[in-house]
Design a protein around this motif. Sequence first.
Motif, PDB file in Angstrom:
ATOM      1  N   ALA B 435      35.618  38.529  44.169  1.00  0.00           N
ATOM      2  CA  ALA B 435      35.472  38.982  42.785  1.00  0.00           C
ATOM      3  C   ALA B 435      35.491  40.501  42.734  1.00  0.00           C
ATOM      4  CB  ALA B 435      34.172  38.440  42.196  1.00  0.00           C
ATOM      5  N   LEU B 436      34.796  41.123  43.694  1.00  0.00           N
ATOM      6  CA  LEU B 436      34.718  42.578  43.697  1.00  0.00           C
ATOM      7  C   LEU B 436      36.097  43.193  43.956  1.00  0.00           C
ATOM      8  CD1 LEU B 436      33.030  45.076  43.493  1.00  0.00           C
ATOM      9  CD2 LEU B 436      32.371  44.823  45.877  1.00  0.00           C
ATOM     10  N   VAL B 437      36.840  42.586  44.859  1.00  0.00           N
ATOM     11  CA  VAL B 437      38.180  43.094  45.136  1.00  0.00           C
ATOM     12  C   VAL B 437      39.056  42.978  43.877  1.00  0.00           C
ATOM     13  CG1 VAL B 437      40.294  42.615  46.410  1.00  0.00           C
ATOM     14  CG2 VAL B 437      38.111  42.671  47.612  1.00  0.00           C
ATOM     15  N   LYS B 438      38.888  41.875  43.187  1.00  0.00           N
ATOM     16  CA  LYS B 438      39.666  41.679  41.949  1.00  0.00           C
ATOM     17  C   LYS B 438      39.333  42.779  40.943  1.00  0.00           C
ATOM     18  CE  LYS B 438      40.303  38.305  38.261  1.00  0.00           C
ATOM     19  NZ  LYS B 438      39.659  37.166  37.605  1.00  0.00           N
ATOM     20  N   ILE B 439      38.054  43.110  40.854  1.00  0.00           N
ATOM     21  CA  ILE B 439      37.629  44.138  39.894  1.00  0.00           C
ATOM     22  C   ILE B 439      38.217  45.495  40.283  1.00  0.00           C
ATOM     23  CG2 ILE B 439      35.637  45.398  39.020  1.00  0.00           C
ATOM     24  CD1 ILE B 439      34.045  42.753  39.619  1.00  0.00           C
ATOM     25  N   GLY B 615      13.763  30.865  30.408  1.00  0.00           N
ATOM     26  CA  GLY B 615      14.664  29.912  29.770  1.00  0.00           C
ATOM     27  C   GLY B 615      16.133  30.216  30.018  1.00  0.00           C
ATOM     28  N   ALA B 616      16.409  31.136  30.938  1.00  0.00           N
ATOM     29  CA  ALA B 616      17.809  31.520  31.177  1.00  0.00           C
ATOM     30  C   ALA B 616      18.548  30.404  31.910  1.00  0.00           C
ATOM     31  CB  ALA B 616      17.848  32.796  32.004  1.00  0.00           C
ATOM     32  N   GLU B 617      19.831  30.277  31.591  1.00  0.00           N
ATOM     33  CA  GLU B 617      20.655  29.279  32.270  1.00  0.00           C
ATOM     34  C   GLU B 617      21.308  29.879  33.504  1.00  0.00           C
ATOM     35  OE1 GLU B 617      23.433  28.011  29.309  1.00  0.00           O
ATOM     36  OE2 GLU B 617      21.766  27.758  27.892  1.00  0.00           O
ATOM     37  N   LEU B 618      21.302  31.196  33.553  1.00  0.00           N
ATOM     38  CA  LEU B 618      21.999  31.854  34.647  1.00  0.00           C
ATOM     39  C   LEU B 618      21.181  33.064  35.062  1.00  0.00           C
ATOM     40  CD1 LEU B 618      25.782  32.411  34.779  1.00  0.00           C
ATOM     41  CD2 LEU B 618      24.288  34.312  35.324  1.00  0.00           C
ATOM     42  N   VAL B 619      21.086  33.271  36.364  1.00  0.00           N
ATOM     43  CA  VAL B 619      20.430  34.485  36.823  1.00  0.00           C
ATOM     44  C   VAL B 619      21.467  35.334  37.543  1.00  0.00           C
ATOM     45  CG1 VAL B 619      19.506  33.222  38.842  1.00  0.00           C
ATOM     46  CG2 VAL B 619      18.611  35.461  38.280  1.00  0.00           C
ATOM     47  N   ALA B 620      21.615  36.557  37.047  1.00  0.00           N
ATOM     48  CA  ALA B 620      22.563  37.481  37.662  1.00  0.00           C
ATOM     49  C   ALA B 620      21.848  38.213  38.780  1.00  0.00           C
ATOM     50  CB  ALA B 620      23.062  38.469  36.625  1.00  0.00           C
ATOM     51  N   VAL B 621      22.520  38.349  39.931  1.00  0.00           N
ATOM     52  CA  VAL B 621      21.941  39.050  41.063  1.00  0.00           C
ATOM     53  C   VAL B 621      22.941  40.071  41.573  1.00  0.00           C
ATOM     54  CG1 VAL B 621      20.428  37.183  41.799  1.00  0.00           C
ATOM     55  CG2 VAL B 621      22.750  37.282  42.645  1.00  0.00           C
ATOM     56  N   ILE B 643      26.725  39.754  40.004  1.00  0.00           N
ATOM     57  CA  ILE B 643      27.265  40.529  38.887  1.00  0.00           C
ATOM     58  C   ILE B 643      28.775  40.652  39.007  1.00  0.00           C
ATOM     59  CG2 ILE B 643      27.380  42.897  38.034  1.00  0.00           C
ATOM     60  CD1 ILE B 643      24.421  43.042  38.195  1.00  0.00           C
ATOM     61  N   ALA B 644      29.251  40.834  40.238  1.00  0.00           N
ATOM     62  CA  ALA B 644      30.692  40.981  40.438  1.00  0.00           C
ATOM     63  C   ALA B 644      31.438  39.736  39.972  1.00  0.00           C
ATOM     64  CB  ALA B 644      30.980  41.248  41.915  1.00  0.00           C
ATOM     65  N   GLU B 649      35.125  37.370  36.090  1.00  0.00           N
ATOM     66  CA  GLU B 649      35.509  36.303  35.167  1.00  0.00           C
ATOM     67  C   GLU B 649      35.826  36.839  33.782  1.00  0.00           C
ATOM     68  OE1 GLU B 649      32.549  33.228  34.962  1.00  0.00           O
ATOM     69  OE2 GLU B 649      32.883  32.812  37.089  1.00  0.00           O
ATOM     70  N   ALA B 650      35.107  37.877  33.392  1.00  0.00           N
ATOM     71  CA  ALA B 650      35.271  38.394  32.031  1.00  0.00           C
ATOM     72  C   ALA B 650      36.359  39.447  31.958  1.00  0.00           C
ATOM     73  CB  ALA B 650      33.947  38.979  31.565  1.00  0.00           C
ATOM     74  N   LEU B 651      37.005  39.665  33.077  1.00  0.00           N
ATOM     75  CA  LEU B 651      37.952  40.780  33.165  1.00  0.00           C
ATOM     76  C   LEU B 651      39.182  40.538  32.300  1.00  0.00           C
ATOM     77  CD1 LEU B 651      37.456  43.199  34.897  1.00  0.00           C
ATOM     78  CD2 LEU B 651      38.848  42.157  36.667  1.00  0.00           C
ATOM     79  N   VAL B 652      39.560  41.539  31.532  1.00  0.00           N
ATOM     80  CA  VAL B 652      40.851  41.512  30.851  1.00  0.00           C
ATOM     81  C   VAL B 652      41.763  42.395  31.685  1.00  0.00           C
ATOM     82  CG1 VAL B 652      42.088  42.057  28.743  1.00  0.00           C
ATOM     83  CG2 VAL B 652      39.726  41.272  28.629  1.00  0.00           C
ATOM     84  N   GLU B 653      42.775  41.790  32.282  1.00  0.00           N
ATOM     85  CA  GLU B 653      43.629  42.550  33.192  1.00  0.00           C
ATOM     86  C   GLU B 653      44.451  43.571  32.421  1.00  0.00           C
ATOM     87  OE1 GLU B 653      43.991  42.065  36.541  1.00  0.00           O
ATOM     88  OE2 GLU B 653      42.965  40.162  36.904  1.00  0.00           O
ATOM     89  N   HIS B 654      44.451  44.790  32.893  1.00  0.00           N
ATOM     90  CA  HIS B 654      45.313  45.814  32.300  1.00  0.00           C
ATOM     91  C   HIS B 654      46.748  45.545  32.691  1.00  0.00           C
ATOM     92  CE1 HIS B 654      42.460  48.680  30.618  1.00  0.00           C
ATOM     93  NE2 HIS B 654      41.650  48.279  31.573  1.00  0.00           N
TER      94      HIS B 654
END
Lengths: 274, 673, 444
Positions: B435-439, B615-621, B643-644, B649-654
């Motif tokens: 994921a980090l490489v993709k970012i 009550g979180a469904e997801l924990v970011a680390v 986080i990466a 996942e939310a990345l909009v590719e330039h």
Amino acid sequence: MQPESRGLEVAVLVSVGRHPVTGRARRADQDARGLELALSLAAFRPDSRVRLLHAGQRDDDNETALRGYLGMARGVGTGLERLTLLEQPEGADVVPALAERLAATPPQLVVTGARAEQGEGSGLLPYVLAERLGWPLVNGLVEVESIEDDRMTLLQALPRGQRRRIQVRLPAVVTVDGAAAPARQSAFGPARRGSIKVEAALAVPDEAFAGWTLSPARKRPRRLKIVKSASARDRFKAAAGKAQGGGGQLLTDVTPEQAAEAILRLLEEEGVMR
Amino acid sequence: MPETLLPILIFSALALAVIGAWRRIRLWRQGRPAEVDLLQGLAAMPRRYLVDLHHVVARDRAMSHTHVATAGGFVAAAVLMILVHGLGWTNPLLGGGLLVASATMFVGSLFVAKRRCDPPARLSRGPWMRLPKSLMAFSGGVFLITLSTLGLLPVEAGHWLAALVLAGLVTWGLGELFLGMTWGGPMKHAFAGALHLAFHRRPERFSAKGGGTGRSTGLKALDLDDTAVPLGVETPGDFTWNQLLGFDACVQCGRCEVACPAFAAGQPLNPKKLIQDMVVGMAGGSDANYAGSAYPSPGLGGKPVGEHSLERYGSPHGPIVAREGTALVDAGTLWSCTTCRACVEECPMMIEHVDAIVDMRRFLTLERGNTPGKGAEVLDNLIATDNPGGFDPGSRLHWAADLDLPLMADVQQAEVLLWLGDGAFDMRNQRTLRALVKILRAAGVDFAVLGTEERDSGDVARRLGDEATFQSLARRNIATLSKYRFQRIVTCDPHSFHVLGNEYGDFYPQGRDGRYDVAHHSTFISELHEGGRLTFRPWKGGSVTYHDPCYLGRYNGEYEAPRKVLAALGIQVAEMARSGFRSRCCGGGGGAPITDIPGKQRIPDMRMNDVKETGAELVAVGCPQCTAMLEGVVDAGAEVRDIAELVAEALVEHSTTQGTVRASRPATEEAIP
Amino acid sequence: MNREIDTIRRDPRREWIARNRLHPEHLGVLAELGRQGASAATEWMGPNGVIRKNPHAPGFTGPNGLKRIDRSGVQQAAAAGRGAGHRMVAADERRRVTIEAPAFLVAVVPDMPGGRLSSHDRDLLGLARQLADADPARPCAVLAVAFGEHNREGGGELKEQAFAEAGVDRLLTIEGDGHTGFVPEAWLAGLVAVERELAPRHWLLPDSALGGADLGRRLAARLGERPATGVWQVDADATAPSGWRCTARGAVDRLDIQRPLPRVVLALAECAEPVSETRHAAEAMTLSQSPPEALSRIEDLGQVAVDPAGVALAEAEFILSAGNGVKDWEGFHHAARMLGATEGASRVAVDDGFMPRDRQVGATGTWVTARVYVAVGISGAIQHLQGIQGCDKVVAINRDSGCDMIKRADLAVIGDSSSILAALVDVLERDPALTRKGEKQDAA
């Protein structure tokens, strides 16, 4: 275990090992287990002394690896403060040097690993030493159970984790199996403090070994299942087809009995249900 | 009568206090020498006390005010009392001041007494329960005597009975406050604490007028070249003298105990007790007088107190940890620590618990060869394969076979050196790395990796006490890094981040200076986003909480960047009760999963409960260790994502044209100026 | 008299129709030919004694009217089952070989675990044959040296046959009271007696933990020979003194050593193909003098019962591993005992205190290399799957058919683990053959 019994003189022959993944010099696994086992003999004979003996070249890599054994010392008086290095030139046969040394100052017990982690690694050395010294040899030692007078009762490793109880008369040579208790951690402090006493020794070049060709181990070809079938189709299937039962067979909605049958069949096929 | 009695009392108390101080100093001087700038330290002490210490104390407002009143009142009252009663300067101004001071102190001690009415479990009892009374006796006694001295008392104060009672009160007060300060009562903390602040082993952790980092978290290096230096701490005398002084400063407030994850998990560690044990080791005796929470012990309510002592084996300077049986501290106590620094962060006396623990671990590993659990195996692997798992170092980049990562060996220089860490061998962490490489690619960052030249940073080895292996890894990594030119190092492993950034400085070769500019990936992503190089799709998932990794937060003060990134993703973080500098450790630091000391529950389970409470469904680390530990919790309500991964996942590719514009990057400079 | 009746008469026209698919009578003729015999329609002896095949005969008409030939063997096998038995006859026939006056001997000392030739032994005998049969002009004999009683496998007759089929020309059995159990000194004395009397050209022993590795090294040391150990390949090489060159493993499988083949050879399994074409004499031999009674300094006190559960995970070849899905722990332990499996556990089972920490399998526990790994109620966390990468076969028993362990498994059973384990135990208890087999192995 009589209080008047003398301590045992144990010589542990240690070698420079090679890590199986990276090939870096280290204390050899089986030799270290052997030393661990020798140190455990203090439980039977409190005054036992351990002598560390290595025959080989003297260089930085080897010294670091050998200090790994010295790092197993816990407290003083076990004899682990010093390692005797019988200096040998490159390509020497270490058997004569070791045999000479052991015959000159014979211990009651010689402990070695089953085979060296580098070089020929034939595992012949303890046998030749035992032959030269005229002592009995027991291989695959896992644990010493007791020592009475000149008899030692020990457990020998058999395949599949089985054990055999053996009594051997001392003095003897024993080789240690990989199933023996793992060696304790080698600590930096004692390893740094321990001394390596370099001594000159008989040097006999290993001429036969010099004539051999050494190369990194090739992967051995896997033997195909030979199918003596008249049908070309069956032979082809045996040669090219996937192994039977593989490929992720999934059993749903089966009775427990059917499931048990299927599992047992696989266990039988694999030959673990013996 | 008071006019004759008081000076005698005051000056004999002072004299006894001085004798006590000399004895106390002798106790500290058992420690090894340490380089401390004594004068500068003393000069900096008031500021350290008023600014840094009170910054911590003020987290508890009520207690802070109480302490200001009591301690401030006491200091003023003590000085004025010497002038007024000791030297007989019955100046109304001084007397008035003394009245005000002792009255303030009395009010403060009322609050102290109130807190001691039903004290929380973290507070030690024993002599500490008597302290508010002593404070009141002193302040009340001084107040009344001063009133009578100034002639303000309506009743004739010469009444011998009243005078005797007053003298008794003052004697008690003087005994507790003057003598106790140096002879070992609760007030010892004032004397030792002041000097501890002055001669602290980490002067750089205090803020400075000119603005310092105010953070010093890297472990101190052990000099392995000098064979005279002991390898770690075996006996109390192996600590440096200012460490011993620091232990003596403990006020047994138990804030560390509340913060300690191992204590909460029922592992046999209580930082407060540990520090008190160190005091016992230094001063002698056994821990029988300890009156706080014991070390937890599975099955028992806690380890029994009174059985631990250095003298058990006849020598007051014997080993802290016995080879067999018990001495002062059991080895399990030391190995329970996750080195999360929560105790250090909470300690109002600025005591360095983690340093002490690692010092003692060093001895156990380097001298005794007694690293528990899988510790020995991990260390052997680090020595033989440069990674804790014993994997083939040549396979470090196998996960990225399809990514075609640029290698430093090929490109020689890059803007960013991507430090992969040992997570490269872990299949879970490989997802984060991908994921980090993709970012980085999406943002057009000019980066490269060391590939198979990278080694373990040495973090685990060092926390397990194997300083030798750590230094070997560090030196070789530095040699590798110095071959290449890059501006900064980016890593998704906060442990590598900390070690590279804060602990490698001691091992730079001669003639090099400065530090690597290391950034955690959350910091870097946050910068990329602020620079407009990343665009995100709005978050569509459920509620999210964020877990601060200890080595990112407490060790490096990075609390904001990860939250900024999450905010940029459109995520509103539902904070846990313990977050930020109070974040609870995941249980994965300090080699704790390797030594695996049993407790009554597991630390990650507790942390996932914290998550559940939000009550979180997801924990970011933001840490491979945290991911592994938290994901290992069974039946956890929340998903664990780095986080990466969320960013990728939310990345909009330039479009690619934008990517090429980025090629005009700033010229690469040498990493270490 | 009625010679015409026996004579097969050909009808060229009908044969032509049978070949011509477009002929209107084609199907009818085919059917008629087919009725004559199951195989007659597809194969027959041609006029010149050549087997002719009717390529049109096989197959069937598919649903859309096109002819289909199924080569998957389903139809063929069915047909073969009906008609052809004559093909199988004599497929098992081996060529008999007897060597009367051997030029020299190649001695093999098989391990014979449980009194039977192991596959390793057979490979070694194959290698011995390779050495013995190299020069057809000067046939040599393979001598097998066996100790004590080795006739467990159905008595003498079958034993002889097993040796004969494995390629043994001469069989020398050294018997005596002193040859039971682990008696390396007596065995060595026996081999030395063989050496003195028969002086074999080569000594081949299996380099196996079952005993060959130890005995072979003892022999080499006694004979003063430098053996080749870990040999896995032997090739002819005219330049070598023995005419052979071997490749041996060295440095704990990290090196290949090429060297001339010495007299004493300790070879690995699969060093050569076992004998399969020939049957040898396996003629019994005796030594003219029984070996001297050796002074024994090593005494075998018998085998020690070992709990399979105590075997180290990394060593185990059969692991029954428990995870979160196991509820009936008593049943699990019982099943492991019955199967003779080593117990493993997932991290969760360990954390929850059901299993000790040293039983944990996975990246954070022990990396295992079992031949069969049975995962009971383990969903397959990534760290766990990483730890079982080295296992040959994975069996999963799980309720959840979607979990990762099912994807990894070679055999996956969906269902309640406790009842499946109970059924397994049932089968084992009902079928004493399985358990008896287990006991026999332990005794070996």
